[in-house]
Design an enzyme around this catalytic site. Structure first.
Site, PDB file in Angstrom:
ATOM      1  CG  ASP A  27     109.993 -29.468  58.612  1.00  0.00           C
ATOM      2  OD1 ASP A  27     111.036 -29.816  59.187  1.00  0.00           O
ATOM      3  OD2 ASP A  27     109.132 -28.739  59.142  1.00  0.00           O
ATOM      4  CG  ASN A  75     117.915 -25.551  58.807  1.00  0.00           C
ATOM      5  OD1 ASN A  75     117.572 -25.928  57.691  1.00  0.00           O
ATOM      6  ND2 ASN A  75     117.020 -25.378  59.783  1.00  0.00           N
TER       7      ASN A  75
END
Ligand code: IPE
Ligand code: IPE
Ligand code: MG
Length: 247
Positions: A27, A75
């Protein structure tokens, strides 16, 4: 009187006591790009390079399993342009990997629903899976279109279907049996889960498997994650006392 000594060398890691399985939530790509005035997609490209560096290093130090979170079931909420760029990077990575697998001997597997991918990309994942069966090196599991809850629901559905087909009965369902219906069937649970980027959450990653994992969080953004950062995470892991509910 003891003098304060700044630690400038690499974090001390005992390479004879490495975790068997390290999992990473990759991330911070977007913020990395933003800080440089670049488009988010440039952050994903940089993150893909970091993945290559870290995976190669993990193989070198003798890790058995590395699982990385590359794209979650959530996502898809991102702009189509960003999603397409990530899918494009996966394709580029797979094509390069197929060429290099002979040399690297890294086994590649996928956790996630790959049916949502374009057919040519699915075909590439099948090819890398096939090539991987020939090697005995480190296994890298790439979580793509992966969600922990989705994985559990699919496993429950598959078990129910086996019951309906008469192959299984509900009494046979144990934690072990259930684990074999997950994407991670046959892979030991992660010992250490690393999340860069400063977020202190799990974001639907390996919900079942990380029941007793050690967690390591760092503010470093994934594209800046280095061998040194990995050493820090491994050293932190080695300083923990894992009790699994015992004493
Ligand atoms: C991780 O980086 C990559 C994916 C989730 C695909 P992000 O894109 O989430 O980066 P940040 O969190 O916005 O910085
Ligand atoms: C988790 O990161 C998913 C991946 C790294 C692939 P996100 O950026 O999607 O997670 P949230 O939205 O911050 O929880
Ligand atoms: Mg993020």
């Amino acid at each position: 009187m003891a003098l304060f000594k700044p630690k400038t060398e690499l974090a001390e890691v005992d390479f004879d006591r490495l975790p068997r399985h390290v999992a990473i939530i990759m991330d911070g790509n977007g913020r990395w790009a933003k800080r440089r005035g670049l488009p988010r997609t440039a952050g994903h490209a940089a993150g893909a390079e970091t993945f290559r560096t870290i995976a190669t290093y993990c193989q070198k130090i003798g890790l058995e399993y590395l699982t990385v979170y590359a794209f979650s079931t959530e996502n898809w909420k991102r702009p189509m342009e960003e999603v397409s760029a990530i899918i494009g990077l996966l394709k580029k990575y797979l094509l390069e990997s197929i060429e290099k697998m002979e040399k690297d001997k890294i086994r590649l597997h996928f956790f996630g629903d790959l049916d949502a991918l374009p057919p040519e990309l699915r075909e590439l994942t099948v090819r890398t899976d096939d090539i991987s069966t020939r090697y005995e090196g480190m296994q890298v599991n790439v979580c793509f279109n992966y969600g922990g809850r989705d994985e559990i629901v699919r496993a429950a559905r598959a078990f129910a279907a086996d019951c309906l087909a008469g192959k299984r009965s509900p009494e046979e369902l144990t934690e072990e049996t259930f684990s074999n219906y997950l994407y991670s069937a046959g892979v030991p649970d992660p010992d250490l889960v690393i999340r860069p980027s400063g977020e202190l959450r799990i974001s639907n990653f390996l919900l079942w498997q990380s029941a007793y994992a050690e967690f390591y969080y760092t503010d470093v953004l994934w594209p800046d994650f280095s061998k040194e950062e990995l050493h820090k995470a491994l050293a932190a892991y080695q300083s923990r006392s894992r009790r699994f509910g015992g004493v």
